[in-house]
Design a protein around this motif. Structure first.
Motif, PDB file in Angstrom:
ATOM      1  N   ARG A  39       0.813  -1.211   0.000  1.00  0.00           N
ATOM      2  CA  ARG A  39       0.000   0.000   0.000  1.00  0.00           C
ATOM      3  C   ARG A  39       0.853   1.270   0.000  1.00  0.00           C
ATOM      4  N   GLY A  40       2.157   1.095  -0.274  1.00  0.00           N
ATOM      5  CA  GLY A  40       3.021   2.252  -0.512  1.00  0.00           C
ATOM      6  C   GLY A  40       3.876   2.750   0.633  1.00  0.00           C
ATOM      7  N   TYR A  41       3.930   2.016   1.740  1.00  0.00           N
ATOM      8  CA  TYR A  41       4.736   2.443   2.884  1.00  0.00           C
ATOM      9  C   TYR A  41       5.658   1.317   3.313  1.00  0.00           C
ATOM     10  N   VAL A  42       6.727   1.672   4.010  1.00  0.00           N
ATOM     11  CA  VAL A  42       7.676   0.676   4.510  1.00  0.00           C
ATOM     12  C   VAL A  42       7.822   0.867   6.011  1.00  0.00           C
ATOM     13  N   ILE A  43       7.761  -0.247   6.744  1.00  0.00           N
ATOM     14  CA  ILE A  43       8.002  -0.233   8.183  1.00  0.00           C
ATOM     15  C   ILE A  43       9.241  -1.088   8.437  1.00  0.00           C
ATOM     16  N   ASN A  69      -2.427   8.155   6.667  1.00  0.00           N
ATOM     17  CA  ASN A  69      -2.528   7.020   5.741  1.00  0.00           C
ATOM     18  C   ASN A  69      -1.894   5.766   6.319  1.00  0.00           C
ATOM     19  N   VAL A  70      -0.665   5.866   6.806  1.00  0.00           N
ATOM     20  CA  VAL A  70       0.019   4.666   7.294  1.00  0.00           C
ATOM     21  C   VAL A  70      -0.653   4.120   8.559  1.00  0.00           C
ATOM     22  N   THR A  71      -1.133   5.007   9.432  1.00  0.00           N
ATOM     23  CA  THR A  71      -1.813   4.495  10.626  1.00  0.00           C
ATOM     24  C   THR A  71      -3.151   3.851  10.268  1.00  0.00           C
TER      25      THR A  71
END
Length: 85
Positions: A39-43, A69-71
């Motif tokens: 979904r476009g994010y990196v953790i 968005n990320v949360t």
């Protein structure tokens, strides 16, 4: 539900924030990483802790919409992994 912070607000640094895995959800870091990345994010995996944790970088060109968005994505993922009561 909110994701549990590993470090209290007054002790957090400005570069990365560490979160504990929610106790009422069952998943691996890789499952969550793949879901979020798609979904476009990196953790990042947690480091230097005994428990299951993950980290979110908070340095660079980040806007309030990015955090929302990320949360939201993390909340959706955790909701699918909540243990049956």
């Amino acid at each position: 539900g909110r994701l549990p912070l590993l470090v209290k607000l007054g002790y957090q640094g400005p570069i990365i924030t560490t979160f504990a895995h929610p106790a009422d959800a069952a998943f691996t870091f890789r499952e969550m990483y793949d879901y979020v990345k798609a979904r476009g994010y990196v953790i990042y995996p947690g480091k230097l802790t005994d428990g299951d944790t993950f980290r979110i970088g908070t340095i660079g060109e980040i806007y309030p919409a990015d955090i929302l968005n990320v949360t939201s994505i993390l909340g959706e993922f955790v909701a699918t992994k909540r243990k049956e009561a």
